[in-house]
Design a protein around this motif. Sequence first.
Motif, mmCIF file in Angstrom:
data_model
loop_
_atom_site.group_PDB
_atom_site.id
_atom_site.type_symbol
_atom_site.label_atom_id
_atom_site.label_comp_id
_atom_site.label_asym_id
_atom_site.label_seq_id
_atom_site.Cartn_x
_atom_site.Cartn_y
_atom_site.Cartn_z
ATOM 1 N N THR A 215 51.518 3.274 59.657
ATOM 2 C CA THR A 215 52.087 3.996 58.523
ATOM 3 C C THR A 215 53.425 4.612 58.895
ATOM 4 O O THR A 215 54.409 4.486 58.157
ATOM 5 C CB THR A 215 51.108 5.087 58.038
ATOM 6 O OG1 THR A 215 49.885 4.463 57.650
ATOM 7 C CG2 THR A 215 51.681 5.856 56.872
ATOM 8 N N VAL A 216 53.476 5.260 60.046
ATOM 9 C CA VAL A 216 54.730 5.868 60.506
ATOM 10 C C VAL A 216 55.794 4.789 60.710
ATOM 11 O O VAL A 216 56.947 4.954 60.293
ATOM 12 C CB VAL A 216 54.496 6.683 61.801
ATOM 13 C CG1 VAL A 216 55.798 7.098 62.437
ATOM 14 C CG2 VAL A 216 53.637 7.899 61.499
ATOM 15 N N ALA A 217 55.429 3.679 61.335
ATOM 16 C CA ALA A 217 56.384 2.600 61.577
ATOM 17 C C ALA A 217 56.910 2.017 60.266
ATOM 18 O O ALA A 217 58.114 1.780 60.122
ATOM 19 C CB ALA A 217 55.734 1.502 62.419
ATOM 20 N N PHE A 218 56.018 1.818 59.294
ATOM 21 C CA PHE A 218 56.476 1.242 58.031
ATOM 22 C C PHE A 218 57.361 2.215 57.270
ATOM 23 O O PHE A 218 58.363 1.803 56.678
ATOM 24 C CB PHE A 218 55.308 0.794 57.153
ATOM 25 C CG PHE A 218 55.796 0.089 55.922
ATOM 26 C CD1 PHE A 218 56.189 -1.228 55.992
ATOM 27 C CD2 PHE A 218 55.883 0.753 54.711
ATOM 28 C CE1 PHE A 218 56.672 -1.885 54.860
ATOM 29 C CE2 PHE A 218 56.364 0.109 53.583
ATOM 30 C CZ PHE A 218 56.757 -1.220 53.660
ATOM 31 N N ILE A 219 57.026 3.487 57.266
ATOM 32 C CA ILE A 219 57.867 4.469 56.575
ATOM 33 C C ILE A 219 59.243 4.547 57.236
ATOM 34 O O ILE A 219 60.273 4.617 56.547
ATOM 35 C CB ILE A 219 57.175 5.841 56.518
ATOM 36 C CG1 ILE A 219 55.992 5.773 55.542
ATOM 37 C CG2 ILE A 219 58.144 6.941 56.102
ATOM 38 C CD1 ILE A 219 55.118 7.003 55.534
ATOM 39 N N ALA A 220 59.279 4.508 58.568
ATOM 40 C CA ALA A 220 60.568 4.517 59.272
ATOM 41 C C ALA A 220 61.378 3.266 58.916
ATOM 42 O O ALA A 220 62.591 3.354 58.674
ATOM 43 C CB ALA A 220 60.333 4.596 60.771
ATOM 44 N N TRP A 221 60.726 2.124 58.867
ATOM 45 C CA TRP A 221 61.382 0.867 58.509
ATOM 46 C C TRP A 221 61.919 0.938 57.082
ATOM 47 O O TRP A 221 63.041 0.530 56.799
ATOM 48 C CB TRP A 221 60.384 -0.261 58.720
ATOM 49 C CG TRP A 221 60.589 -1.563 58.008
ATOM 50 C CD1 TRP A 221 59.645 -2.211 57.278
ATOM 51 C CD2 TRP A 221 61.739 -2.413 57.988
ATOM 52 N NE1 TRP A 221 60.143 -3.384 56.793
ATOM 53 C CE2 TRP A 221 61.440 -3.538 57.214
ATOM 54 C CE3 TRP A 221 63.005 -2.315 58.526
ATOM 55 C CZ2 TRP A 221 62.349 -4.560 56.974
ATOM 56 C CZ3 TRP A 221 63.912 -3.339 58.289
ATOM 57 C CH2 TRP A 221 63.580 -4.441 57.523
ATOM 58 N N TYR A 222 61.132 1.492 56.172
ATOM 59 C CA TYR A 222 61.574 1.634 54.776
ATOM 60 C C TYR A 222 62.751 2.601 54.677
ATOM 61 O O TYR A 222 63.735 2.316 53.983
ATOM 62 C CB TYR A 222 60.410 2.109 53.898
ATOM 63 C CG TYR A 222 60.837 2.365 52.483
ATOM 64 C CD1 TYR A 222 61.086 1.302 51.622
ATOM 65 C CD2 TYR A 222 61.024 3.659 52.012
ATOM 66 C CE1 TYR A 222 61.509 1.529 50.315
ATOM 67 C CE2 TYR A 222 61.435 3.891 50.707
ATOM 68 C CZ TYR A 222 61.686 2.825 49.874
ATOM 69 O OH TYR A 222 62.094 3.047 48.587
ATOM 70 N N LEU A 223 62.666 3.739 55.369
ATOM 71 C CA LEU A 223 63.769 4.710 55.321
ATOM 72 C C LEU A 223 65.043 4.137 55.943
ATOM 73 O O LEU A 223 66.144 4.421 55.467
ATOM 74 C CB LEU A 223 63.371 6.013 56.015
ATOM 75 C CG LEU A 223 62.342 6.846 55.263
ATOM 76 C CD1 LEU A 223 61.937 8.063 56.087
ATOM 77 C CD2 LEU A 223 62.863 7.271 53.901
ATOM 78 N N LEU A 224 64.909 3.328 56.985
ATOM 79 C CA LEU A 224 66.070 2.654 57.562
ATOM 80 C C LEU A 224 66.737 1.774 56.516
ATOM 81 O O LEU A 224 67.962 1.779 56.369
ATOM 82 C CB LEU A 224 65.657 1.821 58.779
ATOM 83 C CG LEU A 224 66.766 0.960 59.386
ATOM 84 C CD1 LEU A 224 67.830 1.852 60.021
ATOM 85 C CD2 LEU A 224 66.189 -0.010 60.392
ATOM 86 N N TYR A 225 65.948 1.032 55.774
ATOM 87 C CA TYR A 225 66.475 0.174 54.714
ATOM 88 C C TYR A 225 67.208 1.001 53.651
ATOM 89 O O TYR A 225 68.318 0.660 53.243
ATOM 90 C CB TYR A 225 65.330 -0.629 54.085
ATOM 91 C CG TYR A 225 65.736 -1.470 52.917
ATOM 92 C CD1 TYR A 225 66.497 -2.610 53.098
ATOM 93 C CD2 TYR A 225 65.359 -1.129 51.624
ATOM 94 C CE1 TYR A 225 66.871 -3.403 52.019
ATOM 95 C CE2 TYR A 225 65.720 -1.906 50.550
ATOM 96 C CZ TYR A 225 66.485 -3.046 50.752
ATOM 97 O OH TYR A 225 66.853 -3.812 49.679
ATOM 98 N N VAL A 226 66.604 2.107 53.238
ATOM 99 C CA VAL A 226 67.226 2.961 52.223
ATOM 100 C C VAL A 226 68.525 3.577 52.758
ATOM 101 O O VAL A 226 69.551 3.594 52.066
ATOM 102 C CB VAL A 226 66.244 4.060 51.751
ATOM 103 C CG1 VAL A 226 66.944 5.093 50.885
ATOM 104 C CG2 VAL A 226 65.077 3.439 51.002
ATOM 105 N N LEU A 227 68.488 4.079 53.980
ATOM 106 C CA LEU A 227 69.689 4.687 54.562
ATOM 107 C C LEU A 227 70.792 3.654 54.753
ATOM 108 O O LEU A 227 71.970 3.953 54.477
ATOM 109 C CB LEU A 227 69.342 5.365 55.890
ATOM 110 C CG LEU A 227 68.480 6.619 55.777
ATOM 111 C CD1 LEU A 227 68.047 7.100 57.155
ATOM 112 C CD2 LEU A 227 69.217 7.714 55.026
ATOM 113 N N LEU A 228 70.449 2.480 55.210
ATOM 114 C CA LEU A 228 71.459 1.430 55.329
ATOM 115 C C LEU A 228 72.043 1.073 53.966
ATOM 116 O O LEU A 228 73.247 0.840 53.845
ATOM 117 C CB LEU A 228 70.870 0.183 55.994
ATOM 118 C CG LEU A 228 70.612 0.260 57.485
ATOM 119 C CD1 LEU A 228 69.870 -0.989 57.963
ATOM 120 C CD2 LEU A 228 71.904 0.436 58.256
ATOM 121 N N SER A 229 71.193 1.034 52.959
ATOM 122 C CA SER A 229 71.671 0.722 51.610
ATOM 123 C C SER A 229 72.642 1.780 51.103
ATOM 124 O O SER A 229 73.615 1.466 50.414
ATOM 125 C CB SER A 229 70.497 0.604 50.644
ATOM 126 O OG SER A 229 69.693 -0.485 50.987
#
Length: 118
Positions: A45-59
């Motif tokens: 869960t932590v890894a997926f949320i970090a991956w999702y937030l990385l995508y949002v921040l990069l966007s």
Amino acid sequence: MATETPPPSKSPTPLPSAEEFTEVQESAEFGELRRSYRSFAFPLTVAFIAWYLLYVLLSNYAGDFMGTKVFGNINVALLLGLAQFLTTFLIAWWYARHAAAKLDPKAEAIKSRMEDGA
């Protein structure tokens, strides 16, 4: 096509008492089941949320990078967005395998022991 199903049992199955539930909850076997679940679910869960937030921040903050064309009209943002879907399905598949192999047998053993009154 009609199927014949037996009528429900007239005598209800006795439910375990609150004390029995508490006893099982405090057992080492239940603690191991909970640890097995948490050791799988929380890190993913932590890894997926970090991956999702990385995508949002990069966007939001790396528009030039996300707009980089990989081939044709396909850019980095589209590939990372599709990778979000792919990782979601992979995690669901991985969890289903983990649950079937490690969690379900332990939970079924606890459940059957409680139902049998042992």
